[in-house]
Design an enzyme around this catalytic site. Structure first.
Site, PDB file in Angstrom:
ATOM      1  NE  ARG A  39      -4.089  -1.824   1.819  1.00  0.00           N
ATOM      2  CZ  ARG A  39      -5.432  -2.067   2.226  1.00  0.00           C
ATOM      3  NH1 ARG A  39      -5.341  -1.537   3.716  1.00  0.00           N
ATOM      4  NH2 ARG A  39      -6.297  -2.808   2.073  1.00  0.00           N
ATOM      5  CE  LYS A 206     -20.369 -15.352   8.977  1.00  0.00           C
ATOM      6  NZ  LYS A 206     -20.620 -14.674  10.169  1.00  0.00           N
ATOM      7  N   GLY A 358      -8.429  -9.579   0.473  1.00  0.00           N
ATOM      8  CA  GLY A 358      -7.059  -9.719   1.089  1.00  0.00           C
ATOM      9  C   GLY A 358      -6.604 -11.121   0.929  1.00  0.00           C
ATOM     10  N   GLY A 381     -13.650  -4.041   0.843  1.00  0.00           N
ATOM     11  CA  GLY A 381     -14.904  -3.567   0.795  1.00  0.00           C
ATOM     12  C   GLY A 381     -15.466  -2.515  -0.238  1.00  0.00           C
TER      13      GLY A 381
END
Length: 401
Positions: A39, A206, A358, A381
């Site tokens: 990053r 999920k 990730g 996200g």
């Protein structure tokens, strides 16, 4: 969200300006050491552009969540500042505060072409979550420190925080940095006009985390391969025995609806590797249909028949999106499926391939396959919400051209 309408760094005059740059330095730190500099490296083109043009670069980021005073010691940006100085090969003015006279004075003294980094923006969350809840006074204050604002933090673009939306709403000029622009361009190709055949691979624990993106991809893609923990809810919806595998009972009906409506598009694993528990991680194989995972074991990965099936579905794909692992990759015995998928995508010729999430990114990096993908997203996200077709507040707040 049309990229062409938003200002980018190349639309700005930077010389002599105080340039506020929101980056994403939310890097993994273990025992005070940064374990991945990806990053930091990703932010360099934007920072270097400002410095080379003779702007004063005022750089800031969040790092983790800050809930109590004790977090301040662990979540300081100080180690990141050392690494950034090392990457840039120049000195950095570091201010260990997020507001106040010390910061203001340091900015006033800056010369053109100098860089200053101030402390973790989330330290402000100890003050009624001022950063995360986009406190109007905080956004206005930070905006007052600069002349122009560049947002280069895609990882937080789906959140309306004081350090992105708050500043952009209170400053004369704002634009996207190179990293943010690159992310939006890469993901727009998937959202707007993916070249067919388009195959999406969605993994992770999920369905509930990715309902929006799964629904969106089932509309757009030619095939949607589902792996990871969420596959067991689909397998249970089909009536298979899944043992103690992860299942979302409240999503079984939704899985049935998807299977009925998109039966020609959804591709599920046909075999699994399981273990009796997280403590006992011996890889037990559960071969093909009808799927039977013994009562006392839980599925933790896909196995060879699923990999062969996924490989055949990927053949000839021109656009590939992959988000989420195929198994519990933190256990070395259950990384097999995720690594196999990474290898298969890396072999595709003439395919536009995008990877996010990730664990998927980590698998690709560990195998040294980064160069085999067209784009590796830095946002978890944020990528998911962008792919759902949502407007991201951090980008929306940037000025139009």
């Amino acid at each position: 969200m049309h990229l062409t309408s938003k200002k980018t760094i190349d639309d700005l005059q930077l010389k002599g300006k105080k340039v506020l740059i929101r980056v994403d330095f939310n890097v993994p730190i273990k025992d005070g050491k940064i374990t991945s500099v990806k990053r930091i490296v990703s932010s360099l083109p934007t920072i270097n552009k400002v410095l080379e043009e003779g702007g004063k670069a005022i750089v800031f980021s969040h790092l983790g969540r800050v809930k109590e005073e004790a977090d301040k010691t662990k979540k300081s940006l100080k180690p990141v500042v050392y690494e950034l100085a090392n990457q840039l090969g120049r000195n950095i003015i570091y201010v260990d505060q997020t507001r106040g006279a010390k910061l203001e004075h340091a900015i006033e003294k800056m010369q053109d072409g100098e860089i200053l980094v101030f402390e973790n923006t989330r330290f402000e969350d100890l003050n009624n979550k001022a950063e995360s809840k986009n406190d109007p006074e905080l956004g206005k204050y930070w905006a007052s420190l600069g002349d122009v604002f560049i947002n280069d933090a895609f990882g937080t673009a789906h959140r309306a925080h004081a350090s992105n939306v708050g500043i952009a709403s209170n400053i004369a000029e704002s634009a996207m940095g190179y990293l943010l622009e690159k992310e939006v361009k890469a993901l727009s190709k998937i959202v707007h006009n993916p070249i067919k055949p388009f195959v999406a691979i969605i993994g992770g624990a999920k369905i509930s985390d990715k309902i929006g993106v799964v629904s969106s991809l089932l509309e757009k893609a030619d095939k949607v391969i589902i792996g990871g923990g969420m596959a067991y809810t689909f397998n249970k919806a089909l009536g298979f025995n899944i043992g103690n595998s992860l299942v979302e009972e409240d999503k079984i009906e939704l899985a049935k609806e998807y299977l009925e409506k998109y039966k020609d598009k959804i591709i599920l694993p046909v075999d699994h590797a399981s273990a009796t528990s997280f403590e006992d991680q011996e890889r037990i194989l559960n071969p093909s249909h009808p799927l039977q995972i013994p009562e006392n074991t839980m599925g933790l990965d896909i196995d060879q028949y699923s990999i062969e099936l996924f490989k055949s579905e990927l053949e000839g794909a021109k656009t590939v999106l992959w988000n989420g692992p195929m198994g519990v990759t933190e256990f070395s015995n259950f990384k097999y499926g995720t690594e196999a998928v990474a290898k298969e995508i890396s072999k595709l010729e003439d395919a536009y391939s995008v990877i996010g999430g990730g664990d998927s990114v980590a698998a690709v990096e560990n195998l040294g396959f980064e160069d085999a993908f067209s784009h590796i997203s830095t946002g978890g996200g944020a990528s998911i919400e962008f792919l759902e077709g949502k407007e991201l507040p951090g980008i929306k707040a940037i000025q139009d051209k």
